[in-house]
Design an enzyme around this catalytic site. Structure first.
Site, mmCIF file in Angstrom:
data_model
loop_
_atom_site.group_PDB
_atom_site.id
_atom_site.type_symbol
_atom_site.label_atom_id
_atom_site.label_comp_id
_atom_site.label_asym_id
_atom_site.label_seq_id
_atom_site.Cartn_x
_atom_site.Cartn_y
_atom_site.Cartn_z
ATOM 1 N N TYR A 176 -24.399 11.618 -67.613
ATOM 2 C CA TYR A 176 -24.838 12.759 -68.441
ATOM 3 C C TYR A 176 -23.777 13.088 -69.492
ATOM 4 O O TYR A 176 -24.094 13.280 -70.673
ATOM 5 C CB TYR A 176 -25.070 13.946 -67.504
ATOM 6 C CG TYR A 176 -25.651 15.177 -68.150
ATOM 7 C CD1 TYR A 176 -27.015 15.255 -68.447
ATOM 8 C CD2 TYR A 176 -24.852 16.283 -68.430
ATOM 9 C CE1 TYR A 176 -27.555 16.388 -69.022
ATOM 10 C CE2 TYR A 176 -25.385 17.425 -68.997
ATOM 11 C CZ TYR A 176 -26.741 17.479 -69.297
ATOM 12 O OH TYR A 176 -27.268 18.614 -69.864
ATOM 13 N N LYS A 180 -24.392 12.921 -73.808
ATOM 14 C CA LYS A 180 -24.386 14.068 -74.716
ATOM 15 C C LYS A 180 -23.447 13.878 -75.919
ATOM 16 O O LYS A 180 -23.844 14.183 -77.045
ATOM 17 C CB LYS A 180 -24.093 15.366 -73.946
ATOM 18 C CG LYS A 180 -25.196 15.726 -72.938
ATOM 19 C CD LYS A 180 -26.534 15.945 -73.624
ATOM 20 C CE LYS A 180 -27.627 16.417 -72.687
ATOM 21 N NZ LYS A 180 -28.900 16.691 -73.376
HETATM 22 P P1 NAP Z 1 -35.441 20.968 -67.211
HETATM 23 O O1 NAP Z 1 -35.752 22.358 -66.768
HETATM 24 O O2 NAP Z 1 -35.204 19.921 -66.197
HETATM 25 O O3 NAP Z 1 -36.585 20.505 -68.250
HETATM 26 C C1 NAP Z 1 -36.542 19.248 -68.852
HETATM 27 C C2 NAP Z 1 -37.929 18.912 -69.376
HETATM 28 O O4 NAP Z 1 -37.889 17.590 -69.971
HETATM 29 C C3 NAP Z 1 -38.967 18.853 -68.260
HETATM 30 O O5 NAP Z 1 -40.162 19.469 -68.693
HETATM 31 C C4 NAP Z 1 -39.143 17.364 -68.044
HETATM 32 O O6 NAP Z 1 -40.398 16.985 -67.481
HETATM 33 C C5 NAP Z 1 -38.991 16.839 -69.460
HETATM 34 N N1 NAP Z 1 -38.720 15.393 -69.452
HETATM 35 C C6 NAP Z 1 -37.935 14.699 -68.598
HETATM 36 N N2 NAP Z 1 -37.979 13.394 -68.883
HETATM 37 C C7 NAP Z 1 -38.811 13.247 -69.942
HETATM 38 C C8 NAP Z 1 -39.246 12.135 -70.695
HETATM 39 N N3 NAP Z 1 -38.859 10.881 -70.400
HETATM 40 N N4 NAP Z 1 -40.113 12.334 -71.726
HETATM 41 C C9 NAP Z 1 -40.542 13.584 -72.024
HETATM 42 N N5 NAP Z 1 -40.154 14.678 -71.345
HETATM 43 C C10 NAP Z 1 -39.294 14.515 -70.313
HETATM 44 O O7 NAP Z 1 -34.115 20.955 -68.116
HETATM 45 P P2 NAP Z 1 -33.458 22.101 -69.001
HETATM 46 O O8 NAP Z 1 -32.423 22.775 -68.203
HETATM 47 O O9 NAP Z 1 -34.499 22.896 -69.661
HETATM 48 O O10 NAP Z 1 -32.693 21.202 -70.068
HETATM 49 C C11 NAP Z 1 -33.237 20.908 -71.343
HETATM 50 C C12 NAP Z 1 -32.169 20.237 -72.192
HETATM 51 O O11 NAP Z 1 -31.017 21.078 -72.265
HETATM 52 C C13 NAP Z 1 -31.684 18.909 -71.622
HETATM 53 O O12 NAP Z 1 -31.424 18.009 -72.670
HETATM 54 C C14 NAP Z 1 -30.399 19.281 -70.931
HETATM 55 O O13 NAP Z 1 -29.511 18.205 -70.847
HETATM 56 C C15 NAP Z 1 -29.872 20.360 -71.865
HETATM 57 N N6 NAP Z 1 -28.919 21.269 -71.242
HETATM 58 C C16 NAP Z 1 -29.295 22.090 -70.222
HETATM 59 C C17 NAP Z 1 -28.342 22.955 -69.675
HETATM 60 C C18 NAP Z 1 -28.690 23.901 -68.567
HETATM 61 O O14 NAP Z 1 -27.751 24.580 -68.096
HETATM 62 N N7 NAP Z 1 -29.917 24.014 -68.139
HETATM 63 C C19 NAP Z 1 -27.037 22.951 -70.153
HETATM 64 C C20 NAP Z 1 -26.695 22.099 -71.184
HETATM 65 C C21 NAP Z 1 -27.645 21.275 -71.734
HETATM 66 P P3 NAP Z 1 -40.574 17.020 -65.854
HETATM 67 O O15 NAP Z 1 -41.126 18.363 -65.541
HETATM 68 O O16 NAP Z 1 -41.502 15.911 -65.552
HETATM 69 O O17 NAP Z 1 -39.235 16.785 -65.246
#
Ligand code: NAP
Length: 268
Positions: A176, A180
Protein backbone atom coordinates in the site's frame (compact mmCIF):
# COMPACT_ATOMS: atom_id res chain seq x y z
CA UNK A 1 -17.33 -0.75 14.50
CA UNK A 2 -19.98 1.04 12.44
CA UNK A 3 -19.38 4.63 11.37
CA UNK A 4 -22.25 4.80 8.90
CA UNK A 5 -24.39 7.93 9.28
CA UNK A 6 -28.11 7.98 8.56
CA UNK A 7 -29.13 9.38 5.20
CA UNK A 8 -30.58 12.50 6.89
CA UNK A 9 -27.38 13.13 8.87
CA UNK A 10 -25.26 12.76 5.71
CA UNK A 11 -27.53 15.06 3.70
CA UNK A 12 -27.51 17.80 6.37
CA UNK A 13 -23.72 17.66 6.71
CA UNK A 14 -23.13 17.88 2.97
CA UNK A 15 -25.63 20.74 2.51
CA UNK A 16 -23.95 22.72 5.30
CA UNK A 17 -20.48 22.18 3.85
CA UNK A 18 -21.32 22.95 0.21
CA UNK A 19 -23.08 26.17 1.29
CA UNK A 20 -20.09 27.16 3.43
CA UNK A 21 -17.65 26.57 0.56
CA UNK A 22 -20.05 28.12 -2.00
CA UNK A 23 -18.90 25.85 -4.79
CA UNK A 24 -21.12 25.61 -7.85
CA UNK A 25 -20.36 22.70 -10.15
CA UNK A 26 -23.60 22.95 -12.15
CA UNK A 27 -23.22 21.78 -15.73
CA UNK A 28 -20.09 19.76 -14.95
CA UNK A 29 -19.73 16.00 -15.20
CA UNK A 30 -17.68 14.13 -12.62
CA UNK A 31 -16.53 10.53 -12.38
CA UNK A 32 -15.66 9.01 -9.00
CA UNK A 33 -14.16 5.53 -8.70
CA UNK A 34 -14.79 3.30 -5.67
CA UNK A 35 -18.00 5.27 -5.05
CA UNK A 36 -19.85 2.36 -3.43
CA UNK A 37 -18.88 3.24 0.11
CA UNK A 38 -16.44 5.10 2.35
CA UNK A 39 -14.63 8.13 0.98
CA UNK A 40 -15.82 7.53 -2.60
CA UNK A 41 -19.49 7.67 -1.58
CA UNK A 42 -18.97 10.85 0.41
CA UNK A 43 -16.98 12.49 -2.41
CA UNK A 44 -19.65 11.55 -4.99
CA UNK A 45 -22.41 12.86 -2.71
CA UNK A 46 -20.54 16.11 -2.09
CA UNK A 47 -19.81 16.80 -5.77
CA UNK A 48 -23.46 16.05 -6.58
CA UNK A 49 -24.64 18.40 -3.80
CA UNK A 50 -22.55 21.13 -5.44
CA UNK A 51 -24.45 20.55 -8.70
CA UNK A 52 -22.21 18.14 -10.65
CA UNK A 53 -23.65 15.16 -12.50
CA UNK A 54 -21.74 12.23 -11.05
CA UNK A 55 -20.83 8.92 -12.66
CA UNK A 56 -20.34 6.58 -9.72
CA UNK A 57 -17.99 3.72 -10.52
CA UNK A 58 -17.54 0.60 -8.42
CA UNK A 59 -16.93 -3.11 -8.70
CA UNK A 60 -19.75 -3.76 -6.21
CA UNK A 61 -23.15 -2.90 -7.71
CA UNK A 62 -25.11 -3.44 -4.50
CA UNK A 63 -23.32 -0.76 -2.45
CA UNK A 64 -23.13 1.45 -5.54
CA UNK A 65 -26.93 1.51 -5.76
CA UNK A 66 -27.07 2.81 -2.15
CA UNK A 67 -24.81 5.69 -3.16
CA UNK A 68 -27.03 6.50 -6.13
CA UNK A 69 -30.20 6.37 -3.98
CA UNK A 70 -28.55 8.67 -1.47
CA UNK A 71 -27.59 11.24 -4.15
CA UNK A 72 -30.95 11.12 -5.92
CA UNK A 73 -32.86 11.42 -2.62
CA UNK A 74 -31.01 14.71 -2.08
CA UNK A 75 -32.03 15.93 -5.56
CA UNK A 76 -28.68 15.24 -7.24
CA UNK A 77 -27.88 13.55 -10.56
CA UNK A 78 -25.91 10.32 -10.54
CA UNK A 79 -25.46 7.22 -12.69
CA UNK A 80 -24.16 3.86 -11.42
CA UNK A 81 -21.53 2.20 -13.60
CA UNK A 82 -20.03 -1.20 -12.82
CA UNK A 83 -16.34 -1.33 -13.58
CA UNK A 84 -13.21 -2.95 -12.26
CA UNK A 85 -10.65 -0.11 -12.37
CA UNK A 86 -7.92 -2.54 -13.45
CA UNK A 87 -9.74 -3.49 -16.67
CA UNK A 88 -8.16 -1.32 -19.36
CA UNK A 89 -10.77 -1.90 -22.06
CA UNK A 90 -13.71 -1.37 -19.69
CA UNK A 91 -12.18 1.84 -18.31
CA UNK A 92 -12.00 3.25 -21.86
CA UNK A 93 -15.62 2.27 -22.51
CA UNK A 94 -16.80 3.88 -19.26
CA UNK A 95 -15.11 7.20 -20.00
CA UNK A 96 -16.62 7.18 -23.52
CA UNK A 97 -20.08 6.37 -22.08
CA UNK A 98 -19.94 9.20 -19.56
CA UNK A 99 -18.56 11.70 -22.06
CA UNK A 100 -21.37 10.86 -24.52
CA UNK A 101 -24.06 10.88 -21.83
CA UNK A 102 -23.22 14.32 -20.43
CA UNK A 103 -21.33 15.87 -23.35
CA UNK A 104 -17.96 15.94 -21.60
CA UNK A 105 -16.05 15.02 -18.47
CA UNK A 106 -14.69 17.82 -16.31
CA UNK A 107 -13.80 16.10 -13.03
CA UNK A 108 -12.14 12.73 -12.33
CA UNK A 109 -11.58 11.44 -8.80
CA UNK A 110 -9.40 8.33 -8.63
CA UNK A 111 -10.48 6.99 -5.25
CA UNK A 112 -10.84 3.18 -5.58
CA UNK A 113 -8.25 1.52 -3.39
CA UNK A 114 -7.65 -1.51 -1.22
CA UNK A 115 -5.30 -2.75 1.46
CA UNK A 116 -3.90 -6.30 1.76
CA UNK A 117 -1.66 -5.91 4.79
CA UNK A 118 1.20 -8.20 5.78
CA UNK A 119 4.73 -7.76 7.10
CA UNK A 120 7.29 -7.83 4.30
CA UNK A 121 8.59 -11.38 4.93
CA UNK A 122 5.06 -12.77 4.79
CA UNK A 123 3.75 -10.62 1.97
CA UNK A 124 2.46 -12.79 -0.87
CA UNK A 125 2.90 -11.94 -4.54
CA UNK A 126 -0.88 -11.80 -4.89
CA UNK A 127 -1.17 -9.26 -2.06
CA UNK A 128 1.46 -7.04 -3.68
CA UNK A 129 -0.08 -7.35 -7.15
CA UNK A 130 -3.68 -6.76 -6.04
CA UNK A 131 -2.83 -3.53 -4.22
CA UNK A 132 -0.53 -2.15 -6.93
CA UNK A 133 -3.06 -3.06 -9.63
CA UNK A 134 -6.09 -1.41 -8.07
CA UNK A 135 -4.42 1.56 -6.36
CA UNK A 136 -1.88 2.46 -9.04
CA UNK A 137 -2.78 0.83 -12.37
CA UNK A 138 -6.46 1.81 -11.85
CA UNK A 139 -5.43 5.42 -11.31
CA UNK A 140 -3.23 5.33 -14.42
CA UNK A 141 -5.96 3.79 -16.61
CA UNK A 142 -8.67 6.29 -15.64
CA UNK A 143 -6.26 9.22 -15.84
CA UNK A 144 -5.15 8.26 -19.35
CA UNK A 145 -8.72 7.72 -20.55
CA UNK A 146 -10.15 10.91 -18.97
CA UNK A 147 -7.24 13.04 -20.16
CA UNK A 148 -8.48 12.76 -23.78
CA UNK A 149 -11.82 14.62 -23.41
CA UNK A 150 -10.23 17.04 -20.93
CA UNK A 151 -7.37 17.95 -23.29
CA UNK A 152 -9.88 18.41 -26.11
CA UNK A 153 -12.00 20.73 -23.97
CA UNK A 154 -9.01 22.64 -22.53
CA UNK A 155 -10.48 22.12 -19.09
CA UNK A 156 -10.32 19.44 -16.41
CA UNK A 157 -9.68 18.51 -12.83
CA UNK A 158 -8.06 15.20 -11.86
CA UNK A 159 -7.85 14.43 -8.15
CA UNK A 160 -6.09 11.30 -6.92
CA UNK A 161 -6.60 9.87 -3.46
CA UNK A 162 -3.17 9.02 -2.05
CA UNK A 163 -2.41 8.41 1.65
CA UNK A 164 -0.07 9.59 4.40
CA UNK A 165 0.95 5.94 4.58
CA UNK A 166 2.78 6.59 1.31
CA UNK A 167 4.51 9.65 2.78
CA UNK A 168 5.65 8.30 6.15
CA UNK A 169 5.47 4.49 5.73
CA UNK A 170 3.39 2.14 7.85
CA UNK A 171 4.50 -1.30 9.11
CA UNK A 172 2.55 -4.09 7.42
CA UNK A 173 1.71 -1.95 4.39
CA UNK A 174 4.75 -2.22 2.07
CA UNK A 175 2.43 -2.80 -0.90
CA UNK A 176 0.00 0.00 0.00
CA UNK A 177 2.77 2.42 0.97
CA UNK A 178 4.47 1.74 -2.38
CA UNK A 179 1.28 2.24 -4.40
CA UNK A 180 0.45 5.67 -2.99
CA UNK A 181 3.76 7.47 -3.76
CA UNK A 182 3.39 5.87 -7.20
CA UNK A 183 0.09 7.74 -7.53
CA UNK A 184 1.81 10.91 -6.29
CA UNK A 185 4.57 10.60 -8.91
CA UNK A 186 1.89 10.04 -11.54
CA UNK A 187 0.01 13.12 -10.25
CA UNK A 188 3.04 15.41 -10.49
CA UNK A 189 4.09 14.15 -13.91
CA UNK A 190 0.65 14.30 -15.49
CA UNK A 191 0.15 17.75 -13.91
CA UNK A 192 3.18 18.93 -15.90
CA UNK A 193 2.04 17.15 -19.08
CA UNK A 194 -1.50 18.59 -19.04
CA UNK A 195 -0.94 22.05 -17.58
CA UNK A 196 -0.83 23.79 -20.98
CA UNK A 197 -4.34 22.45 -21.66
CA UNK A 198 -5.70 23.90 -18.40
CA UNK A 199 -6.15 20.46 -16.87
CA UNK A 200 -5.03 20.40 -13.24
CA UNK A 201 -3.91 17.21 -11.51
CA UNK A 202 -3.63 17.08 -7.72
CA UNK A 203 -3.62 14.51 -4.96
CA UNK A 204 -4.97 14.45 -1.44
CA UNK A 205 -3.24 12.32 1.17
CA UNK A 206 -5.66 11.43 3.95
CA UNK A 207 -4.45 10.21 7.33
CA UNK A 208 -6.73 7.95 9.37
CA UNK A 209 -10.33 8.48 8.24
CA UNK A 210 -13.34 6.72 9.76
CA UNK A 211 -14.29 4.22 7.02
CA UNK A 212 -14.52 0.41 6.77
CA UNK A 213 -10.86 0.35 5.68
CA UNK A 214 -9.75 1.91 8.98
CA UNK A 215 -12.28 -0.02 11.08
CA UNK A 216 -10.40 -3.16 10.04
CA UNK A 217 -7.46 -1.95 12.19
CA UNK A 218 -9.46 -2.68 15.37
CA UNK A 219 -10.40 -0.50 18.37
CA UNK A 220 -7.14 -0.93 20.30
CA UNK A 221 -4.94 0.18 17.42
CA UNK A 222 -7.29 3.08 16.60
CA UNK A 223 -7.19 4.34 20.20
CA UNK A 224 -3.38 4.39 19.91
CA UNK A 225 -3.54 6.17 16.55
CA UNK A 226 -5.86 8.86 17.96
CA UNK A 227 -3.28 9.69 20.62
CA UNK A 228 -0.74 10.40 17.88
CA UNK A 229 -3.01 12.75 15.91
CA UNK A 230 -2.42 16.34 17.10
CA UNK A 231 -6.07 17.31 16.44
CA UNK A 232 -7.09 14.37 18.65
CA UNK A 233 -9.58 12.61 16.38
CA UNK A 234 -9.86 10.47 13.30
CA UNK A 235 -10.89 12.29 10.13
CA UNK A 236 -14.42 12.05 8.76
CA UNK A 237 -15.03 11.19 5.07
CA UNK A 238 -16.46 14.71 4.74
CA UNK A 239 -13.05 16.18 5.70
CA UNK A 240 -11.59 14.54 2.60
CA UNK A 241 -14.60 15.30 0.39
CA UNK A 242 -14.36 19.02 1.25
CA UNK A 243 -10.74 19.13 0.05
CA UNK A 244 -11.69 17.30 -3.15
CA UNK A 245 -14.57 19.75 -3.68
CA UNK A 246 -12.16 22.67 -3.34
CA UNK A 247 -9.63 21.14 -5.77
CA UNK A 248 -12.47 20.47 -8.23
CA UNK A 249 -13.67 24.07 -8.04
CA UNK A 250 -12.69 27.18 -10.00
CA UNK A 251 -11.11 28.48 -6.79
CA UNK A 252 -8.31 25.94 -7.29
CA UNK A 253 -7.59 26.75 -10.94
CA UNK A 254 -3.96 27.80 -10.24
CA UNK A 255 -3.13 24.73 -8.15
CA UNK A 256 -1.63 21.72 -9.91
CA UNK A 257 0.81 18.95 -9.02
CA UNK A 258 0.06 19.50 -5.35
CA UNK A 259 -0.38 16.90 -2.59
CA UNK A 260 -2.68 18.07 0.19
CA UNK A 261 -2.42 16.13 3.44
CA UNK A 262 -5.65 15.76 5.43
CA UNK A 263 -4.43 14.08 8.57
CA UNK A 264 -5.17 16.20 11.64
CA UNK A 265 -1.48 17.11 11.83
CA UNK A 266 -0.17 13.53 11.94
CA UNK A 267 2.68 14.18 9.51
CA UNK A 268 3.59 17.69 10.70
P1 NAP B 1 -13.32 1.45 1.34
O1 NAP B 1 -14.32 1.87 2.37
O2 NAP B 1 -12.72 0.10 1.43
O3 NAP B 1 -13.97 1.68 -0.11
C1 NAP B 1 -13.26 1.39 -1.27
C2 NAP B 1 -14.24 1.25 -2.43
O4 NAP B 1 -13.49 0.92 -3.63
C3 NAP B 1 -15.23 0.12 -2.21
O5 NAP B 1 -16.52 0.53 -2.62
C4 NAP B 1 -14.68 -0.98 -3.09
O6 NAP B 1 -15.65 -1.95 -3.51
C5 NAP B 1 -14.14 -0.19 -4.26
N1 NAP B 1 -13.20 -1.00 -5.05
C6 NAP B 1 -12.27 -1.88 -4.60
N2 NAP B 1 -11.65 -2.46 -5.62
C7 NAP B 1 -12.18 -1.94 -6.76
C8 NAP B 1 -11.93 -2.14 -8.13
N3 NAP B 1 -11.02 -3.03 -8.57
N4 NAP B 1 -12.66 -1.45 -9.05
C9 NAP B 1 -13.61 -0.57 -8.63
N5 NAP B 1 -13.88 -0.34 -7.34
C10 NAP B 1 -13.17 -1.01 -6.41
O7 NAP B 1 -12.07 2.45 1.34
P2 NAP B 1 -11.96 3.97 1.78
O8 NAP B 1 -11.48 4.02 3.17
O9 NAP B 1 -13.17 4.70 1.41
O10 NAP B 1 -10.74 4.42 0.87
C11 NAP B 1 -10.93 5.09 -0.37
C12 NAP B 1 -9.58 5.59 -0.87
O11 NAP B 1 -8.98 6.43 0.12
C13 NAP B 1 -8.58 4.47 -1.14
O12 NAP B 1 -7.80 4.79 -2.26
C14 NAP B 1 -7.72 4.48 0.10
O13 NAP B 1 -6.44 3.98 -0.14
C15 NAP B 1 -7.69 5.97 0.42
N6 NAP B 1 -7.37 6.27 1.81
C16 NAP B 1 -8.21 5.90 2.82
C17 NAP B 1 -7.87 6.23 4.13
C18 NAP B 1 -8.75 5.88 5.28
O14 NAP B 1 -8.32 6.15 6.42
N7 NAP B 1 -9.92 5.32 5.09
C19 NAP B 1 -6.68 6.91 4.39
C20 NAP B 1 -5.85 7.26 3.34
C21 NAP B 1 -6.22 6.96 2.05
P3 NAP B 1 -15.99 -3.20 -2.53
O15 NAP B 1 -17.16 -2.77 -1.72
O16 NAP B 1 -16.29 -4.33 -3.44
O17 NAP B 1 -14.79 -3.49 -1.70
Amino acid sequence: MNWTRTLTEEKTLTETITKRLSVDLSGQAALVTGAGRGLGRCIARTLAAAGAKVACIDINLETLQETIDCIRAAGGTAEPIACNVTDSQRVGEVVDEVTKLWGGLQILVNNAGITRDNMILRMKDEQWDAVLNINLRGTFLFTRAAAKPMIKAHRGRIINIASVSGLMGNPGQANYSASKPGAIGLTRTVARELARRQVTVNAVAPGFIATDMTAALGEEMLAQVKKEIPLGRLGEPQDVADAVLFLASDAASFITGHVLTIDGGLTV
